[in-house]
Design a protein around this motif. Sequence first.
Motif, PDB file in Angstrom:
ATOM      1  N   LYS A  77      90.740  26.186  -5.403  1.00  0.00           N
ATOM      2  CA  LYS A  77      91.038  27.304  -5.402  1.00  0.00           C
ATOM      3  C   LYS A  77      91.368  28.164  -3.943  1.00  0.00           C
ATOM      4  O   LYS A  77      89.896  27.012  -3.810  1.00  0.00           O
ATOM      5  N   LEU A  78      91.260  29.033  -3.834  1.00  0.00           N
ATOM      6  CA  LEU A  78      90.680  30.249  -2.932  1.00  0.00           C
ATOM      7  C   LEU A  78      90.168  30.965  -3.657  1.00  0.00           C
ATOM      8  O   LEU A  78      90.236  31.221  -4.592  1.00  0.00           O
ATOM      9  N   VAL A  79      88.592  31.292  -2.893  1.00  0.00           N
ATOM     10  CA  VAL A  79      87.642  31.376  -3.814  1.00  0.00           C
ATOM     11  C   VAL A  79      87.403  33.261  -2.782  1.00  0.00           C
ATOM     12  O   VAL A  79      87.274  33.063  -1.598  1.00  0.00           O
ATOM     13  N   LEU A  80      87.700  34.391  -2.978  1.00  0.00           N
ATOM     14  CA  LEU A  80      87.396  35.354  -2.737  1.00  0.00           C
ATOM     15  C   LEU A  80      86.406  36.187  -2.478  1.00  0.00           C
ATOM     16  O   LEU A  80      85.559  36.345  -3.582  1.00  0.00           O
ATOM     17  N   VAL A  81      85.242  36.274  -1.917  1.00  0.00           N
ATOM     18  CA  VAL A  81      84.041  36.937  -1.625  1.00  0.00           C
ATOM     19  C   VAL A  81      83.900  37.870  -0.944  1.00  0.00           C
ATOM     20  O   VAL A  81      84.872  38.108   0.203  1.00  0.00           O
ATOM     21  N   VAL A  82      82.381  39.040  -1.039  1.00  0.00           N
ATOM     22  CA  VAL A  82      83.011  39.843   0.197  1.00  0.00           C
ATOM     23  C   VAL A  82      81.599  39.946   1.030  1.00  0.00           C
ATOM     24  O   VAL A  82      80.834  38.810   0.781  1.00  0.00           O
ATOM     25  N   ARG A  83      81.963  40.549   2.365  1.00  0.00           N
ATOM     26  CA  ARG A  83      80.682  40.698   3.284  1.00  0.00           C
ATOM     27  C   ARG A  83      79.609  40.801   3.160  1.00  0.00           C
ATOM     28  O   ARG A  83      79.320  41.832   2.589  1.00  0.00           O
ATOM     29  N   VAL A 103      87.958  29.929   0.986  1.00  0.00           N
ATOM     30  CA  VAL A 103      87.937  31.138   0.789  1.00  0.00           C
ATOM     31  C   VAL A 103      88.117  32.091   1.399  1.00  0.00           C
ATOM     32  O   VAL A 103      88.683  32.186   2.953  1.00  0.00           O
ATOM     33  N   ILE A 104      88.785  33.340   0.917  1.00  0.00           N
ATOM     34  CA  ILE A 104      88.310  34.757   1.649  1.00  0.00           C
ATOM     35  C   ILE A 104      88.026  35.416   1.589  1.00  0.00           C
ATOM     36  O   ILE A 104      86.978  36.129   0.584  1.00  0.00           O
ATOM     37  N   VAL A 105      87.073  36.249   2.357  1.00  0.00           N
ATOM     38  CA  VAL A 105      86.150  36.872   3.086  1.00  0.00           C
ATOM     39  C   VAL A 105      86.865  38.563   2.880  1.00  0.00           C
ATOM     40  O   VAL A 105      87.986  38.685   3.717  1.00  0.00           O
ATOM     41  N   MET A 106      86.342  39.675   2.616  1.00  0.00           N
ATOM     42  CA  MET A 106      86.384  40.845   2.403  1.00  0.00           C
ATOM     43  C   MET A 106      85.721  41.429   2.818  1.00  0.00           C
ATOM     44  O   MET A 106      84.977  41.584   2.774  1.00  0.00           O
ATOM     45  N   ASN A 107      86.384  42.055   3.984  1.00  0.00           N
ATOM     46  CA  ASN A 107      85.865  42.726   5.532  1.00  0.00           C
ATOM     47  C   ASN A 107      84.564  43.639   4.449  1.00  0.00           C
ATOM     48  O   ASN A 107      85.153  44.578   3.802  1.00  0.00           O
ATOM     49  N   THR A 108      84.019  44.439   5.255  1.00  0.00           N
ATOM     50  CA  THR A 108      83.526  45.984   5.015  1.00  0.00           C
ATOM     51  C   THR A 108      84.100  46.769   5.310  1.00  0.00           C
ATOM     52  O   THR A 108      84.428  48.487   4.768  1.00  0.00           O
ATOM     53  N   ALA A 133      91.073  42.517   5.571  1.00  0.00           N
ATOM     54  CA  ALA A 133      90.982  43.927   5.663  1.00  0.00           C
ATOM     55  C   ALA A 133      90.360  44.392   3.950  1.00  0.00           C
ATOM     56  O   ALA A 133      90.873  43.901   3.520  1.00  0.00           O
ATOM     57  N   ARG A 134      89.542  45.728   4.155  1.00  0.00           N
ATOM     58  CA  ARG A 134      88.752  45.918   2.943  1.00  0.00           C
ATOM     59  C   ARG A 134      89.578  45.711   1.880  1.00  0.00           C
ATOM     60  O   ARG A 134      89.497  46.025   0.427  1.00  0.00           O
ATOM     61  N   SER A 135      90.771  46.912   2.239  1.00  0.00           N
ATOM     62  CA  SER A 135      91.951  47.753   1.114  1.00  0.00           C
ATOM     63  C   SER A 135      92.472  46.894   0.504  1.00  0.00           C
ATOM     64  O   SER A 135      92.577  46.530   0.036  1.00  0.00           O
ATOM     65  N   ASP A 136      93.024  44.925   1.813  1.00  0.00           N
ATOM     66  CA  ASP A 136      93.367  44.639   0.559  1.00  0.00           C
ATOM     67  C   ASP A 136      93.094  42.973  -0.151  1.00  0.00           C
ATOM     68  O   ASP A 136      93.079  42.800  -0.697  1.00  0.00           O
ATOM     69  N   GLY A 137      91.155  43.458   0.154  1.00  0.00           N
ATOM     70  CA  GLY A 137      90.558  42.562  -0.466  1.00  0.00           C
ATOM     71  C   GLY A 137      90.462  43.467  -1.555  1.00  0.00           C
ATOM     72  O   GLY A 137      90.444  42.490  -3.073  1.00  0.00           O
ATOM     73  N   LYS A 138      90.091  44.686  -0.906  1.00  0.00           N
ATOM     74  CA  LYS A 138      90.234  45.686  -3.006  1.00  0.00           C
ATOM     75  C   LYS A 138      91.043  44.970  -4.009  1.00  0.00           C
ATOM     76  O   LYS A 138      91.066  44.920  -5.339  1.00  0.00           O
ATOM     77  N   LEU A 139      92.877  44.596  -3.593  1.00  0.00           N
ATOM     78  CA  LEU A 139      93.412  44.888  -4.258  1.00  0.00           C
ATOM     79  C   LEU A 139      93.799  43.029  -4.752  1.00  0.00           C
ATOM     80  O   LEU A 139      94.014  43.736  -6.250  1.00  0.00           O
ATOM     81  N   LEU A 140      93.807  42.572  -3.875  1.00  0.00           N
ATOM     82  CA  LEU A 140      93.059  41.262  -4.748  1.00  0.00           C
ATOM     83  C   LEU A 140      91.972  41.225  -5.855  1.00  0.00           C
ATOM     84  O   LEU A 140      92.008  40.327  -6.696  1.00  0.00           O
ATOM     85  N   GLU A 141      90.393  42.121  -5.695  1.00  0.00           N
ATOM     86  CA  GLU A 141      89.821  41.399  -6.656  1.00  0.00           C
ATOM     87  C   GLU A 141      90.312  42.895  -7.431  1.00  0.00           C
ATOM     88  O   GLU A 141      89.985  42.598  -8.998  1.00  0.00           O
ATOM     89  N   GLY A 142      90.797  44.142  -7.242  1.00  0.00           N
ATOM     90  CA  GLY A 142      91.499  43.978  -8.499  1.00  0.00           C
ATOM     91  C   GLY A 142      92.030  43.688  -9.320  1.00  0.00           C
ATOM     92  O   GLY A 142      92.724  43.986 -10.719  1.00  0.00           O
ATOM     93  N   VAL A 143      93.324  43.510  -9.266  1.00  0.00           N
ATOM     94  CA  VAL A 143      94.592  41.969  -9.728  1.00  0.00           C
ATOM     95  C   VAL A 143      93.376  40.908 -10.502  1.00  0.00           C
ATOM     96  O   VAL A 143      93.688  41.049 -11.736  1.00  0.00           O
ATOM     97  N   LEU A 144      92.491  40.576  -9.762  1.00  0.00           N
ATOM     98  CA  LEU A 144      91.749  39.549 -10.416  1.00  0.00           C
ATOM     99  C   LEU A 144      90.614  40.261 -11.705  1.00  0.00           C
ATOM    100  O   LEU A 144      90.341  39.187 -12.776  1.00  0.00           O
TER     101      LEU A 144
END
Length: 190
Positions: A77-83, A103-108, A133-144
């Motif tokens: 899998k691709l793993v979403l992590v926070v910066r 890995v997909i890193v969500m920026n701050t 970008a943070r907003s895109d990472g938050k979208l992915l995180e929210g869906v997960l």
Amino acid sequence: MGRRGLASTSRVTVVHTIASEITIVKPKLLSGWNIKFALAHFGAEQAKICTPVPVELAMPTDACQALQRGKKNYEGKLVLVVRGGCMFSVKANHVHHSGATGVIVMNTDEETVRMPASPKDKVHLEGPAVMVARSDGKLLEGVLRVLDALGEGGELRVRLAGVSTGCGMLVGDEEYRRPFQSLPGGVGGM
């Protein structure tokens, strides 16, 4: 040719590109949503995944320690992590040791940067490492998080594919592709 190369003929210059967007293919509600990213200076030299792969949220979310398995399986899998919290190389190595593809890193903030490699730590991750970008990472995180809360086996699947990657123009596999619907007068549309 590196990450982006130019091949020149006497009349035409052809630009060979790699993916620069993550395309969500599942869940169906978000199918076709594109997210821009920046490719890291470590990991795969090309971010190209034509077949949809699942995304999993890292635990701990900053991936500064070994990823906890629990009921999670990071394999393939691709793993979403926070910066934040540690070097990018540490995050990438923890993701690698979990068996993940990349890995997909969500920026701050809303910028994306090409994550540098650490001169101290060798990065073992061979798959793509990208920052969103943070907003895109938050979208992915929210869906997960919603999919996890529903507990119905739903998953977030994405492709790393774009123009000139050779992956084709489909949003995803046939089972994920939006059905074709004719517009009034018989003209095609979505």
